[in-house]
Enzyme design. Structure first.
Site, short mmCIF file in Angstrom:
data_model
loop_
_atom_site.label_atom_id
_atom_site.label_comp_id
_atom_site.label_asym_id
_atom_site.label_seq_id
_atom_site.Cartn_x
_atom_site.Cartn_y
_atom_site.Cartn_z
N ASP A 1 -2.34 18.13 1.14
CA ASP A 1 -3.50 18.44 0.31
C ASP A 1 -4.79 17.84 0.85
OD1 ASP A 1 -3.47 20.24 -1.71
OD2 ASP A 1 -3.24 18.82 -3.35
N ASP B 1 6.19 16.24 -13.80
CA ASP B 1 7.64 16.10 -13.77
C ASP B 1 8.23 16.12 -15.18
OD1 ASP B 1 6.44 13.68 -14.37
OD2 ASP B 1 7.15 12.66 -12.58
#
Length: 664
Positions: A156, A299
């Site tokens: 990223d 998550d």
């Protein structure tokens, strides 16, 4: 005297129960856990009934004191609810290793060509090469057919040097044009360029063991399983271990969750994904529209979203990877503030525990961020109660006498501490565990409040890892809070010792003094965590393997990517500082002998006077470095602490208070 002995009877009954029951039972059986947790719950409810009927309702409405009593009681109700939920959760336990063995035999009996395809995602933002190389080499070394395995480094920050490194190591480098939705957005971009039937996710600082897929994939024979999560283990000491000088004798802070709480959650089918060290079914990810981007803890929200669609998360409590714990207090709080904010964010989301479709009532309750919401408020109030009494004379309860107090609160404290010592014997010591929680309170409580008021006010922050984080720091903010509370508490005690200046006189005063003393001890230990120690970039593993240094046989006692410590006989002699080190499985390589010692620093052992310890430094490159990474990080060694040496812990804390440390 008789009155106080009678008051201690409930405590003696608690001690008798644990001595005759749990301390003679296996803590892995459901019935033993259920009976023990039910007993502790009964003690807690007895205490709360006494608090309500004898110490709250009888209190006269006389202004500030009345409201203070009720505020504290409400906080205690919240604490009691959290404890009861914890007891319900811990009343079950499951170990799925035998199930993994059974499933693996059938799963891998098939022809290799029939095995499913697996993509390994390594999302990265700003981690340096010294962190990333371990994960990339570890993922590339997984024990799985190469034609069925692809490793994707999801970059990223669009780094050219990382692209070149990935090409060199034959893994796939993926970039995107923006950084929208942080890690979740990065992984969703990875979904677009990959096609594996299963997706294993490892944060940039976590190295999978070679047999990771062989232990986790077989669980997906059950079509209702969407994710298999494994525990996160670490090869470095976290800031709490390091700053207290307990690196080799006190477990890292997350062991309680991953070793004890997570298996219990799995037994109730309320396990959740922790991001790294997990593997998911692509079909289940597609069913929820990709990794959720609404929360900074994608998550946890992934598990909740999958539960909405009927997919469960399994937990396999086996050490199948190793990674970097937060390396300093900055990273420590970045992590925990993110977890806290993300957990609270789920309360506001359509797929969270309150509004998500398809969840049972039990699942909704167990996915509430109760611990984040309650624990720091309770710890702060524990510090505040004696201060308010000593300075303003406000009683925390309608106080009758010490005997009544001892008869109800002491059994509860004894029951809870004994439960924790039984259920987590190698993960818990009351004073240290309390000190760690108290230390975190001063930064985490404001995070809880801000997350409730503005749950989406802070963006995702990456935990700093790797080179650049080795220096020592000082947490001035937390230390200022700790020092101030200690000072106010001590002054309150001193003022009330002198009759002419005393604010309070009464039977609660001895209780307040005792309470204050415990708080001061806890705060003093917490203050030590504020002082960070410098740390090495590469972390050494303890070994006991043969080695040869310039044809002199010896034993490796410690090995890192850039250093080895080798024990050789005292009669050994070397011609220069440049020596050749021979390790099993490696071609001989040159090392620099920088230091020779004879006594190992140890509390329990005096050292081996028959050996010299050679401190050898080296720089491996290419395939030799890759082989060393595989040797050290993919399953042969661990930094796990199997048991707590209470004497060593006490000695190290004492030494640390004087600025010194010794480790085993």
């Amino acid at each position: 005297m008789v009155q106080y002995l009678v008051a201690l009877v409930p405590t003696f009954l608690v001690l008798a129960f644990f001595c005759l029951g749990p301390f003679n039972w296996s803590r892995r059986h459901t019935w033993t856990r259920a009976v023990t947790c039910a007993f502790v719950a009964a003690v807690a409810l007895r205490y709360m009934f006494w608090r309500l009927t004898e110490t709250v309702l009888p209190y006269p409405n006389n202004g500030a004191s009345f409201y203070w009593v009720w505020i504290l009681f409400v906080v205690e109700i919240l604490a009691c609810v959290e404890v009861i939920l914890f007891l319900v959760l811990m009343s079950r336990y499951v170990d799925r290793s035998a199930e993994a063995d059974r499933l693996a035999r059938g799963f891998f009996a098939r022809d290799k060509r029939e095995l499913p395809t697996v993509d390994v995602f390594i999302p990265t933002y700003n981690e340096p090469l010294d962190v990333l190389e371990r994960t990339i080499i570890g993922a590339r070394s997984l024990d799985y057919p190469p034609d069925k395995l692809n490793v994707y480094v999801l970059d990223d920050q669009r780094r050219d040097w990382l692209k070149a490194y990935c090409e060199e190591k034959n893994v796939i480098h993926v970039m995107r044009g923006d950084n929208n939705h942080a890690k979740a957005g990065n992984m969703n971009n990875g979904l677009k360029v990959s096609s594996g039937e299963f997706i294993a996710v490892f944060d940039a600082d976590f190295v999978p063991y070679r047999h990771f897929l062989r232990r986790t994939l077989p669980f997906f024979c059950d079509e209702s399983i969407g994710i298999v999560q494994t525990p996160q283990h670490f090869f470095n000491a976290d800031p709490v271990q390091s700053n207290l000088g307990l690196e080799n004798i006190w477990p890292d802070e997350q062991r309680l969750f991953f070793d004890e709480i997570a298996p219990s959650r799995d037994a109730w089918d309320v396990s959740f994904c922790c991001g790294s060290c997990s593997i998911a079914r692509r079909k289940s990810i597609d069913a929820i529209g990709g990794f959720p981007t609404e929360s900074i803890t994608e998550d946890l929200l992934t598990t909740l979203s999958m539960l909405n669609k009927g997919y469960k998360t399994r937990y396999l409590n086996e050490r199948l990877s190793m990674g970097l714990a937060a390396e300093n207090l900055t990273g420590y709080f970045v992590q925990r503030e993110r977890w806290c904010q993300g957990g609270i964010q789920t309360l506001y989301l359509h797929n969270g525990p309150l509004r998500g479709p398809g969840l049972t009532l039990f699942q909704r309750i167990m996915f509430l961020p109760a611990s984040w919401l309650v624990q720091y408020l309770v710890r702060f109030m524990i510090l505040l109660v004696p201060i308010v009494y000593l300075w303003f004379g406000l009683l925390p309860l309608y106080f009758t006498d010490i005997a009544d107090y001892v008869s109800h609160q002491v059994p509860l404290l004894a029951a809870y501490f004994l439960l924790m010592l039984w259920i987590t014997p190698t993960r818990y010591l009351p004073v240290i565990s309390s000190a760690v929680g108290t230390f975190a309170t001063f930064r985490m409580l404001p995070t809880v409040v801000s997350s409730l008021v503005r749950p989406f006010g802070k963006p995702f922050r990456v935990t700093p890892k790797g080179s650049g984080n080795e220096s020592n720091q000082f947490d001035r903010y937390s230390f200022a809070w700790i020092a101030s509370i200690i000072m106010i508490t001590v002054l309150g005690l001193l003022v009330n010792i002198v009759p002419e200046t005393a604010h309070v006189q009464g039977q609660f005063s001895p209780v307040a003094a005792w309470w204050s003393g415990i708080n001061i001890v806890v705060l003093l230990i917490a203050s030590l965590i504020c002082f960070e120690k410098p740390r090495r970039l590469f972390h050494a593993f303890k070994l006991d393997e043969p080695a040869i240094v310039d044809d002199v046989p010896g034993q490796i006692v410690s090995l890192a990517l850039d250093k080895a410590v080798v024990a050789v006989p005292t009669m050994s002699r070397f011609q220069s500082k440049s020596v050749v080190l021979k390790l099993p499985g490696f071609a001989p390589f040159k090392s620099e002998l920088r230091l020779v010692t004879q006594r190992r620093r140890s509390i329990s052992r005096g050292g081996d006077k028959q050996s010299y310890y050679l401190h050898l430094y080296f720089e491996l490159i290419g395939s030799a470095r890759d082989s060393m990474i595989v040797k050290l990080y993919t399953g042969q060694y661990s930094q796990d602490i199997r048991d707590i040496d209470k004497v060593a812990v006490s000695l190290n804390l004492l030494l640390r208070s004087f600025g010194r440390t010794r480790t085993l």
